[in-house]
Design a protein around this motif. Structure first.
Motif, PDB file in Angstrom:
ATOM      1  N   ASN A  85       0.853  -1.195   0.000  1.00  0.00           N
ATOM      2  CA  ASN A  85       0.000   0.000   0.000  1.00  0.00           C
ATOM      3  C   ASN A  85       0.884   1.239   0.000  1.00  0.00           C
ATOM      4  O   ASN A  85       1.216   1.777   1.055  1.00  0.00           O
ATOM      5  CB  ASN A  85      -0.901  -0.009   1.242  1.00  0.00           C
ATOM      6  CG  ASN A  85      -2.091  -0.927   1.075  1.00  0.00           C
ATOM      7  OD1 ASN A  85      -2.811  -0.860   0.070  1.00  0.00           O
ATOM      8  ND2 ASN A  85      -2.310  -1.808   2.058  1.00  0.00           N
ATOM      9  N   ASN A 131      -4.133   8.569   2.730  1.00  0.00           N
ATOM     10  CA  ASN A 131      -3.177   7.699   3.423  1.00  0.00           C
ATOM     11  C   ASN A 131      -3.863   6.555   4.177  1.00  0.00           C
ATOM     12  O   ASN A 131      -3.384   5.415   4.118  1.00  0.00           O
ATOM     13  CB  ASN A 131      -2.306   8.519   4.371  1.00  0.00           C
ATOM     14  CG  ASN A 131      -1.382   9.453   3.607  1.00  0.00           C
ATOM     15  OD1 ASN A 131      -0.350   9.036   3.096  1.00  0.00           O
ATOM     16  ND2 ASN A 131      -1.765  10.725   3.481  1.00  0.00           N
ATOM     17  N   THR A 135      -5.292   2.989   2.222  1.00  0.00           N
ATOM     18  CA  THR A 135      -4.633   1.738   2.636  1.00  0.00           C
ATOM     19  C   THR A 135      -5.695   0.676   2.933  1.00  0.00           C
ATOM     20  O   THR A 135      -5.550  -0.497   2.585  1.00  0.00           O
ATOM     21  CB  THR A 135      -3.759   1.999   3.886  1.00  0.00           C
ATOM     22  OG1 THR A 135      -2.715   2.896   3.517  1.00  0.00           O
ATOM     23  CG2 THR A 135      -3.154   0.723   4.444  1.00  0.00           C
ATOM     24  N   THR A 139      -6.712  -3.011   0.741  1.00  0.00           N
ATOM     25  CA  THR A 139      -6.559  -4.212   1.574  1.00  0.00           C
ATOM     26  C   THR A 139      -7.843  -5.033   1.540  1.00  0.00           C
ATOM     27  O   THR A 139      -7.806  -6.269   1.431  1.00  0.00           O
ATOM     28  CB  THR A 139      -6.187  -3.798   3.021  1.00  0.00           C
ATOM     29  OG1 THR A 139      -4.978  -3.047   2.976  1.00  0.00           O
ATOM     30  CG2 THR A 139      -5.999  -5.009   3.907  1.00  0.00           C
ATOM     31  N   ASN A 156       2.534  -2.009   4.361  1.00  0.00           N
ATOM     32  CA  ASN A 156       2.023  -0.639   4.309  1.00  0.00           C
ATOM     33  C   ASN A 156       3.194   0.338   4.312  1.00  0.00           C
ATOM     34  O   ASN A 156       4.289   0.018   4.782  1.00  0.00           O
ATOM     35  CB  ASN A 156       1.115  -0.359   5.509  1.00  0.00           C
ATOM     36  CG  ASN A 156      -0.153  -1.191   5.459  1.00  0.00           C
ATOM     37  OD1 ASN A 156      -0.640  -1.533   4.372  1.00  0.00           O
ATOM     38  ND2 ASN A 156      -0.691  -1.538   6.615  1.00  0.00           N
ATOM     39  N   SER A 158       4.147   3.637   5.998  1.00  0.00           N
ATOM     40  CA  SER A 158       3.899   4.664   7.002  1.00  0.00           C
ATOM     41  C   SER A 158       4.948   5.766   6.804  1.00  0.00           C
ATOM     42  O   SER A 158       5.383   6.021   5.673  1.00  0.00           O
ATOM     43  CB  SER A 158       3.969   4.034   8.401  1.00  0.00           C
ATOM     44  OG  SER A 158       3.727   5.007   9.375  1.00  0.00           O
ATOM     45  N   VAL A 179      -1.911   4.842   9.899  1.00  0.00           N
ATOM     46  CA  VAL A 179      -1.444   3.712   9.074  1.00  0.00           C
ATOM     47  C   VAL A 179      -0.615   2.742   9.935  1.00  0.00           C
ATOM     48  O   VAL A 179      -0.777   1.516   9.842  1.00  0.00           O
ATOM     49  CB  VAL A 179      -0.616   4.220   7.859  1.00  0.00           C
ATOM     50  CG1 VAL A 179       0.078   3.057   7.146  1.00  0.00           C
ATOM     51  CG2 VAL A 179      -1.516   4.985   6.883  1.00  0.00           C
ATOM     52  N   THR A 183      -1.684  -1.056  10.837  1.00  0.00           N
ATOM     53  CA  THR A 183      -0.780  -2.168  10.511  1.00  0.00           C
ATOM     54  C   THR A 183      -0.791  -3.197  11.650  1.00  0.00           C
ATOM     55  O   THR A 183      -0.899  -4.411  11.418  1.00  0.00           O
ATOM     56  CB  THR A 183       0.652  -1.624  10.287  1.00  0.00           C
ATOM     57  OG1 THR A 183       0.620  -0.704   9.188  1.00  0.00           O
ATOM     58  CG2 THR A 183       1.637  -2.735  10.006  1.00  0.00           C
ATOM     59  N   ALA A 199       4.936  -2.760   8.066  1.00  0.00           N
ATOM     60  CA  ALA A 199       5.041  -1.448   7.410  1.00  0.00           C
ATOM     61  C   ALA A 199       6.488  -0.970   7.391  1.00  0.00           C
ATOM     62  O   ALA A 199       7.288  -1.312   8.268  1.00  0.00           O
ATOM     63  CB  ALA A 199       4.168  -0.414   8.128  1.00  0.00           C
TER      64      ALA A 199
END
Ligand code: NAD
Length: 275
Positions: A85, A131, A135, A139, A156, A158, A179, A183, A199
């Motif tokens: 992401n 953001n 994400t 997902t 992810n 971040s 984020v 995660t 992430a």
């Protein structure tokens, strides 16, 4: 074993670099981006380098476009094994002009000058949507391919500003903190169905988004750029290639017992108190 890897925002600098590195490992890459031309250009570049890739246009904030993208990706490469992401960014309307508020700022009538009180909720919502929702939605779409299969994971993107917020960018710092938190939440939620979720938290990388904030036209540093370098123990900005090793590790089976981590890749920025 060759995997199908979907990378959102891969028409951009950082995720394009990771896309090429993963393609060189023999994986099939879906370069997903809002900008169709950028996605196609990156896919062509990967193919010219001997990799396997397709460019796919989709908006990470629109479920229907992601669903369409998934159909195209499944047809080309089969089920998605890994999702990165990467689409994300900041917006000037969620950014203050100065790091600290001083009383005189309230007298400043320049229309481009923004204090905390001028922050525009639309700009803040844009940043949180791009953001965080950007994400969550990919997902929802792509992790449905992963449930109960081996070797699947999500990475992810971040930011180091998720650990301690940077001055001037409350929306972007808060959205990336979301984020990082998400995660961990997802890592727990997906732990019984075999999907790992981790992430990267990049520090400062010179990209098109921030080049004019950090460097002047002649290439020398702006005061903010200078401050960042002084605050980075390793004394430089990151290069996109600095992300590759950790991305390959977290997307590969050698990290098979690692889930719920957010790894800073920042030359020591987050570890340094400045003294
Ligand atoms: P970039 O602007 O080069 O790439 C972002 C890409 O996302 C662009 O190609 C853009 O077209 C795409 N995108 C934007 N909105 C989209 C949407 N709604 N749907 C689909 N795609 C969309 O930026 P970058 O610097 O390569 O950043 C990549 C990621 O890394 C972002 O999440 C960013 O927040 C994060 N990050 C960057 C830095 C840095 O220093 N550059 C630091 C920390 C984190």
């Amino acid at each position: 074993m060759s995997k199908t890897i979907v990378i959102t925002g891969a028409g951009g600098v950082l995720c394009g670099t990771m896309a090429l590195a993963l393609a060189k490992e023999g994986h099939n890459i879906a370069v997903l981006d809002l900008r169709k031309e950028a996605a196609d250009d990156m896919a062509d570049f990967i193919k010219n380098e001997g990799g396997n890739a397709i460019g796919v246009a989709a908006n990470v904030l629109e479920k229907e476009t992601l669903e369409k993208a998934k159909v195209a990706i499944n047809e080309a490469f089969g089920k998605c094994d890994i999702l990165i992401n990467g689409a994300g960014g900041n917006h000037p309307l969620g950014t203050t002009s100065n790091p600290f508020l001083v009383a005189e700022d309230l007298m400043n009538k320049d229309k481009d000058f923004k204090t905390f009180f001028d922050l525009d909720v639309n700009g803040i919502q844009f940043v949180f949507n791009l953001n965080f929702i950007g994400t969550l939605l990919p997902t929802q779409i792509f992790a449905s391919d992963m449930v109960g299969r081996e070797g699947c994971s999500i990475l992810n993107i971040s930011s180091m500003n998720a650990f301690t917020p940077l001055t001037k960018i409350p929306a972007y710092s808060g959205a990336k903190a979301a984020v990082s938190n998400f995660t961990q939440w997802l890592a727990v939620h997906f732990s019984k169905v075999g999907i790992r979720v981790n992430a990267l938290a990049p520090g400062f990388f010179l990209t098109d988004q921030n080049r004019s904030l950090l460097t002047k036209a002649d290439g020398s540093l702006t005061p903010r750029g200078q401050q960042i370098i002084e605050q980075t123990p390793m004394g430089r900005f990151g290069e996109p290639e600095d992300l590759i090793g950790t991305a390959l590790w977290l997307c590969g089976d050698s990290s098979r017992f690692v889930t719920g981590v957010v790894i800073p890749i920042d030359g020591g920025f987050a570890a340094y108190s400045g003294v």
